[in-house]
Design a protein around this motif. Structure first.
Motif, short mmCIF file in Angstrom:
data_model
loop_
_atom_site.label_atom_id
_atom_site.label_comp_id
_atom_site.label_asym_id
_atom_site.label_seq_id
_atom_site.Cartn_x
_atom_site.Cartn_y
_atom_site.Cartn_z
N GLY A 49 0.83 -1.20 0.00
CA GLY A 49 0.00 0.00 0.00
C GLY A 49 0.86 1.25 0.00
O GLY A 49 2.06 1.20 -0.31
N LYS A 65 -4.89 1.45 -7.64
CA LYS A 65 -5.56 0.19 -7.32
C LYS A 65 -5.23 -0.88 -8.36
O LYS A 65 -4.97 -2.05 -8.01
CB LYS A 65 -7.07 0.43 -7.26
N ILE A 69 -1.99 -1.36 -5.32
CA ILE A 69 -2.10 -0.62 -4.06
C ILE A 69 -3.41 -1.04 -3.39
O ILE A 69 -4.49 -0.75 -3.90
CB ILE A 69 -2.07 0.90 -4.29
N GLU A 70 -3.30 -1.72 -2.25
CA GLU A 70 -4.49 -2.26 -1.59
C GLU A 70 -4.91 -1.48 -0.35
O GLU A 70 -6.03 -1.65 0.13
CB GLU A 70 -4.26 -3.73 -1.26
N PHE A 71 -4.02 -0.66 0.17
CA PHE A 71 -4.38 0.15 1.34
C PHE A 71 -3.63 1.48 1.28
O PHE A 71 -2.60 1.61 0.62
CB PHE A 71 -4.05 -0.59 2.65
N VAL A 72 -4.18 2.46 2.00
CA VAL A 72 -3.52 3.76 2.08
C VAL A 72 -3.80 4.37 3.45
O VAL A 72 -4.92 4.27 3.98
CB VAL A 72 -3.99 4.71 0.96
N ILE A 99 -9.92 1.26 -2.44
CA ILE A 99 -8.70 1.03 -1.69
C ILE A 99 -9.01 1.16 -0.20
O ILE A 99 -9.65 2.14 0.22
CB ILE A 99 -7.60 2.03 -2.10
N ARG A 101 -8.71 2.36 3.34
CA ARG A 101 -8.12 3.64 3.75
C ARG A 101 -8.21 3.82 5.26
O ARG A 101 -9.15 3.36 5.91
CB ARG A 101 -8.85 4.78 3.04
#
Length: 254
Positions: A49, A65, A69-72, A99, A101
């Motif tokens: 992420g 995504k 990128i799976e998290f932020v 995503i 968050r």
């Protein structure tokens, strides 16, 4: 007749409008200055992420995504009154892209933890399915307004007061983000029962934080993403994809 004329004009204008330029960059999570770590390489972790703040003025969340990128984690607040000006835009954009968050607070040593906790709560939405809140603890020697540098016991006491208030509101224990120097100075190994997000861009977490278990590793500040200008902090989740799913089941805000 007028309706047909308007429709025809609209079709003509649409046909004449320039098409958006196709994206031609690499569809990957990149790194402008990659490091070869002594141990496991961060790119081998299956879940990765990013984090973002006001410095990221434009993020193509859909493409982020698409490349994995799976998290932020998004900066929401600093101290008792400083709102990150990009927080709302980033929060909405990441949410629309699907995503995962979460929001983080940058701690300021010249404002009480109670004031800071209440400010964060007023700013960061209690959104079902969002990641646990994060407390960002690091020294800021360049602050023009606060040069206070408390001893380790005072730091941990202030942290605990912030953590308790925020835990009670969101129903999840916050994650603690920190750097090697701050971790050592504040003796954060004494804090038990919290998950850590560790910054170390030259060494692995086991080298930079001996004996400390960790959940997230911020391994570069020179990451690149398609159609997103500037450098990006990229992070790895410590676990398999199955671990990630199980962690989300336990740790997202209800």
């Amino acid at each position: 007749m007028l309706t047909r004329f308007l429709i025809a004009a609209l079709v003509l204008l649409t046909a004449c409008a320039p098409a958006p330029a196709p994206f031609t960059g690499p569809m990957i999570i990149g790194d402008a200055d990659p490091v070869r770590f002594a141990g496991r390489q961060p790119s081998t972790f299956p879940v990765r992420g990013m984090d973002a703040a006001r410095f990221q003025t434009r993020v193509d969340w859909e493409r982020a995504k698409a490349v994995g990128i799976e998290f932020v984690f998004l900066k929401a607040t600093e101290g008792g009154d400083l709102l990150d000006p990009m927080f709302q835009d980033h929060w909405r954009g990441a949410g629309r892209a699907g995503i995962k968050r979460g929001a983080y607070h940058f701690y300021y040593f010249c404002t009480s933890p109670e004031v800071q906790a209440r400010f964060f709560i007023r700013t960061a939405p209690k959104t079902r399915g969002s990641l646990p809140p994060v407390l960002d603890m690091e020294w800021n020697p360049f602050s023009p307004t606060c040069q206070r540098r408390p001893d380790a016991a005072t730091v941990r006491n202030e942290m605990q007061r912030w953590l308790d208030i925020v835990t009670a509101y969101y129903g999840q224990r916050p994650i603690i983000y920190t750097t090697p120097g701050f971790y050592d100075d504040a003796e954060l190994n004494r804090l038990k029962g919290y998950e850590f997000w560790l910054r170390t861009t030259a060494k692995t977490p086991s080298e930079a934080f001996p004996g400390q278990r960790w959940r997230f590793w911020q391994y570069t500040s020179t990451g690149t993403l398609p159609n997103t200008p500037g450098a990006i902090d990229i992070n790895a989740f410590n676990g398999s994809r199955s671990d990630w799913d199980s962690w989300l089941d336990r740790r997202t805000v209800r």
